[in-house]
Write a protein that holds these residues in place. Structure first.
Motif, short mmCIF file in Angstrom:
data_model
loop_
_atom_site.label_atom_id
_atom_site.label_comp_id
_atom_site.label_asym_id
_atom_site.label_seq_id
_atom_site.Cartn_x
_atom_site.Cartn_y
_atom_site.Cartn_z
N SER A 208 15.36 -10.11 8.73
CA SER A 208 14.33 -10.80 7.94
C SER A 208 14.46 -10.43 6.46
O SER A 208 14.75 -9.28 6.13
N PRO A 209 14.27 -11.41 5.56
CA PRO A 209 14.39 -11.11 4.13
C PRO A 209 13.54 -9.92 3.69
O PRO A 209 13.98 -9.10 2.89
N VAL A 210 12.34 -9.83 4.25
CA VAL A 210 11.45 -8.72 3.87
C VAL A 210 12.09 -7.38 4.24
O VAL A 210 12.05 -6.42 3.46
N ILE A 211 12.72 -7.33 5.42
CA ILE A 211 13.36 -6.09 5.85
C ILE A 211 14.59 -5.82 4.98
O ILE A 211 14.89 -4.67 4.66
N SER A 212 15.28 -6.89 4.56
CA SER A 212 16.44 -6.70 3.67
C SER A 212 16.04 -6.00 2.39
O SER A 212 16.80 -5.19 1.85
N GLY A 213 14.86 -6.32 1.89
CA GLY A 213 14.38 -5.62 0.70
C GLY A 213 13.93 -4.21 1.03
O GLY A 213 14.25 -3.25 0.32
N LEU A 214 13.24 -4.10 2.16
CA LEU A 214 12.69 -2.81 2.58
C LEU A 214 13.77 -1.73 2.69
O LEU A 214 13.58 -0.60 2.27
N ILE A 215 14.95 -2.11 3.25
CA ILE A 215 15.98 -1.08 3.46
C ILE A 215 16.43 -0.48 2.14
O ILE A 215 16.74 0.71 2.07
N TYR A 216 16.45 -1.26 1.07
CA TYR A 216 16.87 -0.69 -0.22
C TYR A 216 15.77 0.17 -0.82
O TYR A 216 16.06 1.14 -1.53
N MET B 20 0.83 -1.20 0.00
CA MET B 20 0.00 0.00 0.00
C MET B 20 0.86 1.25 0.00
O MET B 20 0.37 2.35 0.24
N PHE B 21 2.16 1.09 -0.21
CA PHE B 21 3.13 2.18 -0.25
C PHE B 21 3.15 2.98 1.03
O PHE B 21 3.47 4.16 1.04
N ASP B 22 2.76 2.34 2.15
CA ASP B 22 2.84 3.02 3.44
C ASP B 22 4.17 2.66 4.09
O ASP B 22 4.25 1.81 4.97
N TYR B 23 5.23 3.33 3.60
CA TYR B 23 6.57 2.94 4.03
C TYR B 23 6.82 3.22 5.51
O TYR B 23 7.53 2.47 6.18
N ALA B 24 6.25 4.32 6.03
CA ALA B 24 6.49 4.66 7.43
C ALA B 24 5.97 3.56 8.35
O ALA B 24 6.64 3.13 9.28
N LYS B 25 4.74 3.09 8.05
CA LYS B 25 4.15 2.03 8.88
C LYS B 25 4.98 0.75 8.78
O LYS B 25 5.29 0.10 9.78
N ALA B 26 5.32 0.38 7.53
CA ALA B 26 6.11 -0.83 7.33
C ALA B 26 7.41 -0.75 8.10
O ALA B 26 7.84 -1.71 8.76
N THR B 27 8.03 0.43 8.06
CA THR B 27 9.32 0.60 8.71
C THR B 27 9.18 0.50 10.23
O THR B 27 10.04 -0.06 10.91
N ALA B 28 8.09 1.07 10.77
CA ALA B 28 7.89 1.02 12.22
C ALA B 28 7.86 -0.42 12.71
O ALA B 28 8.51 -0.78 13.69
N ILE B 29 7.12 -1.27 11.98
CA ILE B 29 7.04 -2.68 12.40
C ILE B 29 8.38 -3.36 12.16
O ILE B 29 8.81 -4.21 12.95
N ALA B 30 9.06 -2.95 11.08
CA ALA B 30 10.39 -3.52 10.82
C ALA B 30 11.35 -3.21 11.96
O ALA B 30 12.18 -4.05 12.33
N VAL B 31 11.24 -2.00 12.52
CA VAL B 31 12.13 -1.63 13.63
C VAL B 31 11.92 -2.57 14.81
O VAL B 31 12.89 -3.04 15.42
N VAL B 32 10.65 -2.86 15.12
CA VAL B 32 10.38 -3.79 16.22
C VAL B 32 11.06 -5.13 15.96
O VAL B 32 11.75 -5.70 16.83
N MET B 33 10.92 -5.64 14.73
CA MET B 33 11.54 -6.93 14.40
C MET B 33 13.06 -6.86 14.47
O MET B 33 13.72 -7.78 14.95
N LEU B 34 13.61 -5.75 13.97
CA LEU B 34 15.07 -5.62 13.96
C LEU B 34 15.62 -5.62 15.38
O LEU B 34 16.64 -6.26 15.66
#
Lengths: 306, 307
Positions: B121-129, A266-280
């Protein structure tokens, strides 16, 4: 070269016997080791450059993007019901899968190290299949095996066990990809176990079960924990092998990477990134604990050898 | 495998079981459990890939493989691997040389950082780029805004129609990221164990730096290097999650083999999906076979060194 200043020690008259380099208080003895092999600056430089370019700069973009959200926006995004449900599923299924793998993986490692049987070399090689098989292939294969009419699904369906499109499916996929981590961390430790310790325990009157429980298992525990953590960490981030069998039903069978993928679509990069931060953050914490465990294993082994 | 106990104390085949082994029953039970678990989780899936690939016969299989979409996916997968593997190979050798042959501060931090891509996670690996190169990303803000801050670069990229995300460069970058640690991880422990005595001896005897590397170091690490390359290649060709984020999934243009499998599967063309999957499963089998062969050679090399 100031970068090497950590080598500096209080001046010692012997230093004047060896060639010195640099000026001022940081004059260092040019040891033979530093002088003989070339390429330190070149290789370290390239290593840091490549690491920065490929890994560190792109990864830092995640934290840069998240900083565009306010704290309350961030908190709202990462605690959405769909996200919370996905954490529960991802953590729970990964933990259970790693646990099951720890049990069966230990038996597999034990059998491969201690016993002889027909086709052992091939079985040993096959253990690495989940490393070598692309996750998408594993995903569609598991999905078709456990589907209603699949090879395994057709036997489970009449008993009332549904695997495809359920949380059980997520667990099955994560078990598949986690197995080699346990086997490959436990196997070398089992191979290096000193048989004299077991003989000593047996000659002191311990039965086989006691020897296993009191002598072998304590020595293998650090490796088993390392393998468990590696399998767990890998399972948390897994995407390809899960999505086909899970069905990705919101609140039920959506794992966290699928949530991130949904936001990206949905091109909502901010939301996607927020959840990615939790995972990271969770992944980095696990990586740290693996390193601590590894250090513990090394210390454990070196003391047991001494 | 019974440990060597002097036969003086314990003659073999006395009927009594060895004090440091299990009874035959337990042994068979454990072997049975291990084999059953492995067959259910590893062997059965592997067999089923090939069975389902040929479910509609050889004709359909060949038809799927020579389809232009499949061929373009094969081509893209090969290109991505052909760029990612050599780059990570050079990096792996450099990193291993620095870490194994020299002492410096922060070595453990560097080791941890090299492992970092494995824990992402692979998905995050793509996301960062996407975050770096995408339209809303770092570079995107510089280039795509109404008043781009680097107009010459923006114009140059536009003129040459160069896209990074949702195009081939993004796929290559994501592939490099996920396969980043493979070669380094194989080489670092190997070169640390080998020490630097041989290289130092070569240098003292008058060899140049490159001569030392090509004639002394490389022959010592060749099997380890090959091992790392094999694993790196398998992952590069099979990566799904990371590539799926950056590819845009344009059929015939930015679909790699794993993405093509997904596309066929989503079209309910299951046999087609498995036909393409069988190519990657074959790659996995070749990888395992090569791995076995390399391990065998490595063991032989070590034995020669010991004796």
């Amino acid at each position: 070269m100031v970068a090497a200043s950590w080598n500096y020690r209080a001046p010692n008259w012997r230093w004047f016997m060896v060639p010195m380099r640099g000026n001022g208080p940081w004059r260092l003895p040019m040891t033979k080791r530093n002088r003989v092999l070339p390429g330190f600056r070149l290789t370290l430089g390239f290593t840091l450059f490549y690491l920065g370019l490929i890994v560190l700069i792109p990864l830092s973009a995640v934290f840069w993007k998240t900083s565009s959200l306010t704290w309350s926006e961030f908190w709202h995004t990462v605690t959405l019901p769909t996200a919370l449900a996905s954490y529960r599923l991802t953590f729970g299924a990964s933990f259970l899968a790693a646990l099951v793998n720890a049990f069966f993986g230990f038996i597999v490692a034990w059998v491969l190290v201690r016993y002889q049987f027909f086709g052992k070399t091939w079985v040993d090689a096959l253990v690495d299949l989940p490393f070598a098989l692309p996750t998408a292939v594993a995903g569609i294969t598991l999905a078709s095996l456990y589907a209603k009419a699949g090879w395994i699904g057709q036997w489970l369906e009449p008993v009332g066990i549904r695997v495809a499109n359920t949380q059980l499916g997520v667990f099955v996929a994560l078990t598949f990809i986690g197995l080699p981590f346990i086997v490959r961390t436990v196997q070398p430790i089992l191979e290096d176990l000193d048989p004299e310790l077991e003989e000593a325990a047996a000659s002191l009157g311990a039965n086989r079960w006691q020897v296993f429980w009191r002598v072998i298992l304590p020595m293998v525990t650090p490796a088993l924990l390392t393998g468990f953590t590696l399998a767990f960490a890998r399972a948390l981030g897994e995407y390809g092998s899960v999505i086909f069998i899970a069905g990705n039903i919101p609140l039920k069978t959506q794992i966290t990477p699928v949530i991130i993928m949904g936001e990206l679509d949905m091109f909502d990069y901010a939301k996607a990134t927020a959840i990615a931060v939790v995972m990271l953050i969770v992944s980095f914490a696990l990586l740290l604990s693996v390193n601590v465990l590894q250090w513990w294993t090394n210390r454990h082994n070196s003391t047991s050898l001494a | 495998m019974t440990p060597d106990v002097p036969t003086l104390h314990l003659p073999r085949r006395t009927g009594r079981r060895h004090s440091t082994s299990e009874s035959p029953f337990v042994r068979r039970l454990l072997i049975g459990v291990a084999l059953a678990f492995l067959s259910l989780f590893l062997f059965l899936p592997l067999v089923s890939v090939f069975t389902q690939a040929f479910a509609k016969g050889m004709g359909f299989y060949v038809h799927t493989i020579v389809d232009p979409m499949t061929l373009s996916a094969i081509k893209l997968t090969l290109i991505a691997a052909a760029i990612a593997v050599p780059l990570n190979c050079v990096f792996g050798v450099c990193a291993a040389w620095t870490i194994a042959k020299f002492d410096f501060r922060g070595k453990n931090i560097l080791l941890t950082l090299i492992d970092l891509p494995f824990s992402v996670s692979p998905v995050i690996s793509g996301l960062i780029y996407v975050l770096v190169f995408g339209a809303q990303g770092w570079l995107g803000l510089y280039l795509n805004a109404d008043h781009p801050r680097l107009p010459w670069l923006a114009n140059w990229l536009n003129d040459h129609d160069i896209k990074i995300i949702f195009a081939v460069p993004g796929i290559v970058l994501a592939t490099i990221f996920v396969t980043f640690p493979f070669v380094a991880r194989e080489l670092i422990p190997l070169m640390q164990a080998q020490g630097r005595n041989e290289e130092e001896a070569a240098r003292v005897l008058g060899a140049s730096g490159w001569q030392t590397f090509w004639r002394v170091t490389l022959p010592n690490i060749k099997w380890g290097l090959l091992y790392g390359v094999i694993l790196c290649n398998a992952r590069a060709m099979g990566e799904f999650g990371a590539v799926s984020v950056v590819s845009g999934k344009i059929r015939g243009q930015t679909n790699t083999l794993p993405l093509h499998i997904e596309a066929l599967y989503d079209d309910y063309n299951f046999t087609g999906a498995f036909a393409v999957a069988s190519l990657l499963a074959l790659l996995a089998l070749v990888t395992l076979g090569l791995k076995l062969w390399v391990e065998h050679n490595q063991a032989a090399l070590n034995e020669v060194e010991v004796s």
